[in-house]
Design a protein around this motif. Sequence first.
Motif, mmCIF file in Angstrom:
data_model
loop_
_atom_site.group_PDB
_atom_site.id
_atom_site.type_symbol
_atom_site.label_atom_id
_atom_site.label_comp_id
_atom_site.label_asym_id
_atom_site.label_seq_id
_atom_site.Cartn_x
_atom_site.Cartn_y
_atom_site.Cartn_z
ATOM 1 N N VAL A 150 1.092 -1.159 0.019
ATOM 2 C CA VAL A 150 -0.338 -0.028 0.135
ATOM 3 C C VAL A 150 0.706 1.118 -0.067
ATOM 4 N N LEU A 151 1.000 1.861 -0.770
ATOM 5 C CA LEU A 151 1.607 3.177 -1.493
ATOM 6 C C LEU A 151 0.930 4.480 -0.462
ATOM 7 N N ALA A 152 -0.428 4.322 -1.094
ATOM 8 C CA ALA A 152 -1.019 5.670 -0.813
ATOM 9 C C ALA A 152 -1.975 5.519 0.013
ATOM 10 N N ALA A 153 -2.697 6.538 0.707
ATOM 11 C CA ALA A 153 -3.163 7.153 1.918
ATOM 12 C C ALA A 153 -4.487 6.172 2.255
ATOM 13 N N PRO A 154 -4.576 5.570 3.047
ATOM 14 C CA PRO A 154 -6.313 5.172 2.845
ATOM 15 C C PRO A 154 -6.921 6.499 3.366
ATOM 16 N N GLN A 155 -8.032 5.822 3.390
ATOM 17 C CA GLN A 155 -9.222 7.453 2.742
ATOM 18 C C GLN A 155 -10.769 6.930 3.255
ATOM 19 N N ALA A 156 -10.972 7.314 4.218
ATOM 20 C CA ALA A 156 -12.176 7.341 4.910
ATOM 21 C C ALA A 156 -13.868 8.434 4.967
ATOM 22 N N ASN A 157 -15.107 7.917 4.797
ATOM 23 C CA ASN A 157 -15.980 7.984 5.069
ATOM 24 C C ASN A 157 -16.102 7.579 6.285
ATOM 25 N N GLN A 158 -17.551 7.389 6.807
ATOM 26 C CA GLN A 158 -17.885 7.374 8.268
ATOM 27 C C GLN A 158 -17.907 5.902 8.173
ATOM 28 N N GLN A 159 -18.499 4.826 7.353
ATOM 29 C CA GLN A 159 -18.600 3.760 7.929
ATOM 30 C C GLN A 159 -16.707 3.028 7.607
ATOM 31 N N LEU A 160 -16.579 3.109 6.330
ATOM 32 C CA LEU A 160 -15.470 2.175 5.279
ATOM 33 C C LEU A 160 -13.728 3.081 5.335
ATOM 34 N N LEU A 161 -12.947 2.299 5.548
ATOM 35 C CA LEU A 161 -11.963 2.692 5.265
ATOM 36 C C LEU A 161 -11.491 2.062 3.405
ATOM 37 N N LEU A 162 -11.068 2.570 2.815
ATOM 38 C CA LEU A 162 -10.704 2.601 1.142
ATOM 39 C C LEU A 162 -9.782 1.921 1.159
ATOM 40 N N VAL A 163 -8.685 1.590 0.572
ATOM 41 C CA VAL A 163 -7.309 1.227 0.426
ATOM 42 C C VAL A 163 -7.170 0.345 -0.976
ATOM 43 N N GLN A 164 -6.048 1.245 -1.873
ATOM 44 C CA GLN A 164 -5.644 1.242 -2.879
ATOM 45 C C GLN A 164 -3.978 0.751 -2.461
ATOM 46 N N SER A 165 -4.404 -0.820 -3.255
ATOM 47 C CA SER A 165 -3.127 -1.387 -3.231
ATOM 48 C C SER A 165 -2.426 -1.009 -4.957
ATOM 49 N N VAL A 166 -1.137 -1.491 -4.862
ATOM 50 C CA VAL A 166 -0.167 -1.336 -5.570
ATOM 51 C C VAL A 166 -0.459 -2.754 -7.236
ATOM 52 N N ASP A 167 -1.448 -3.567 -6.707
ATOM 53 C CA ASP A 167 -2.014 -3.872 -7.821
ATOM 54 C C ASP A 167 -3.032 -4.162 -8.558
ATOM 55 N N GLY A 168 -3.363 -2.389 -7.878
ATOM 56 C CA GLY A 168 -5.037 -2.171 -8.851
ATOM 57 C C GLY A 168 -6.169 -2.466 -7.967
ATOM 58 N N GLN A 169 -6.169 -2.794 -6.647
ATOM 59 C CA GLN A 169 -7.268 -3.737 -6.306
ATOM 60 C C GLN A 169 -7.817 -2.814 -5.142
ATOM 61 N N ILE A 170 -8.891 -2.469 -5.065
ATOM 62 C CA ILE A 170 -9.310 -1.819 -3.729
ATOM 63 C C ILE A 170 -9.989 -2.559 -3.317
ATOM 64 N N THR A 171 -9.625 -1.676 -2.216
ATOM 65 C CA THR A 171 -10.499 -3.359 -0.630
ATOM 66 C C THR A 171 -11.191 -2.009 0.120
ATOM 67 N N ALA A 172 -12.434 -2.255 0.759
ATOM 68 C CA ALA A 172 -13.302 -1.476 1.261
ATOM 69 C C ALA A 172 -13.137 -2.307 3.123
ATOM 70 N N LEU A 173 -12.771 -1.353 4.084
ATOM 71 C CA LEU A 173 -12.320 -2.268 5.422
ATOM 72 C C LEU A 173 -13.946 -1.561 6.285
ATOM 73 N N ASP A 174 -14.240 -2.165 7.567
ATOM 74 C CA ASP A 174 -15.268 -1.190 8.499
ATOM 75 C C ASP A 174 -13.988 -0.722 9.434
ATOM 76 N N ARG A 175 -14.531 0.401 9.246
ATOM 77 C CA ARG A 175 -13.628 1.941 10.154
ATOM 78 C C ARG A 175 -13.010 1.024 11.633
ATOM 79 N N VAL A 176 -14.227 0.795 11.913
ATOM 80 C CA VAL A 176 -14.666 0.478 13.218
ATOM 81 C C VAL A 176 -13.226 -0.967 13.509
ATOM 82 N N THR A 177 -13.507 -2.528 12.852
ATOM 83 C CA THR A 177 -12.842 -3.344 12.930
ATOM 84 C C THR A 177 -11.815 -4.061 11.600
ATOM 85 N N GLY A 178 -11.877 -2.918 11.316
ATOM 86 C CA GLY A 178 -10.729 -3.793 9.929
ATOM 87 C C GLY A 178 -11.116 -4.921 9.489
#
Length: 394
Positions: A150-178
Motif C-alpha cells: 500500500v503506497l496511497a493513504a487509506p481514505q475514510a468516510n463514516q463507515q468505511l476505509l478504502l485502501v488502494q494497493s499497488v496491484d490495482g485492487q480496492i479493498t473496503a474495510l470496516d473503519r471500526v473493526t478492520g
Amino acid sequence: MIMTSLPKSLFSKPSVRITVGAVAFALLAGCASKGEPADSPKELRSFTATSTLNEVWDRDVGDGLGRARYPIAPAREGDSVFAADANGLVAAFNANNGNREWETELDTPISSALNAIAGQVYLGTRNGEVISLDQRDGSVNWRSRVSSEVLAAPQANQQLLLVQSVDGQITALDRVTGEERWVYASSQPSLTLRGTGTPMVIDPVSFVGFANGRLATLDNRNGQPLWELQIATPRGRSDVDRLVDLAGQPVVTPDGRLFVTSYNGSVVALEATRGGVLWESNLSSRHTPILVGNILLVVTDDSHVVGLNADNGQEVWRNDDLEDRRLTAPAFADGRVVVGDFEGYVHLLDAREGTLVGRTRVHKSGISVRPATEGSTIHVQANNGRLETLEVTP
C-alpha cells in the motif's frame, strides 16, 4: 461507459472531512525509472520575497523515507501532527511546540502516507497490512490485510476505509473493526508508475483512478461501479511511452464537479454525477491538484506550477521557475501554494498570480512528499526524516 447517474444532492453536504493524502512516487515499477527529470533542473534564481518562512520547531522522525523514498507524507488533525519512517516508527507531536506526544514502533515497514481523521491514524505497509492507530496514545486499534503493498493513504468516510494497493485492487474495510466489506479489482498494464492513485471517498460513492488510465465511481454499499471512463489513452510504441497512470487523487466539489489528473494525459473536469466531460487541459501530472477559490492548481510532470480556471480549464497563470526540480504535490497555506523540491527547498507561490513569494531550505536530502498545512502553518518532512514546522508571515 456510463452505467448510471448519481443525484447531485449526494455532493452538497460532505459528512466527514476529507484528507487529501495525495501520494504519487517518482519511480517506475520494475527496472524502469522516470524519477530523474528529462532535462537538468533549473538553477534557483534570486527574487524579491514578500513572504517569510519562519522555523517554529523541528524534530527527527526515525530514519526517514528509506532508499526507495516511500511516500510517507505526514498528516495533521487538530493540534497534533503525525509522522512516520520507512522502518515502522510512528510519532505524534504537538503542532504548536513540537513536544513529542507519543511514539510507536510497529513490527513492519511502512510504505504509505498517513491519514489522520476522527481520532485515528491510518497507514499501509509494504507487506500489504493496513493499520489503525489511536491518535491519543498510538495504540493499535486493528490490523488488516489487503492484496499487496500500500503506497496511497487509506481514505475514510463514516463507515468505511478504502485502501488502494499497488496491484490495482480496492479493498473496503470496516473503519471500526478492520473487517473486509468488499473488493474491486482492475486490470493493470505491464508497466506502471511506482505509486498508485488515492481514492476520493464520500459517504455514498468513491472515485478511484487506475494505472490503465480509467476512472471508476464505486457504490460504497457493495463496490459495484456506477460509471467508468477512460481518462487517458495509452499511446506510443514502448511501455514507458504508454504509461497513463491516474496517480493523484481526484478532487470533488460540493456542487458535483470532479477534477482528475493523469500522467501522459490531461487534466479533466467531469460531472461527478454522470461522468460527463466538462473540459480538458493538455497537462501531464502525476500529482493531486488543489482547488483554491475558482483556480485549480496543478504541478505538472516537468515541475511547472499552473493555475487553471476551474470553470473552463483555461490557463490563468503558469510558473516555470522551478522546472524539472521534481516538485511535490501542491499544498495551500494562507493564500500561497506550497511545494517542496529535490534539493530540500520549500517554495511559496502566490495562488492568485503564480509568482514566487518565499523560499527556505529544510534539508539537503530533499523533499518528495506533500507538506501538511493548517492555516499559515506548514509541516514539511524531508527524505532523511527531519520534520520541520514553518510559519508563513505576513
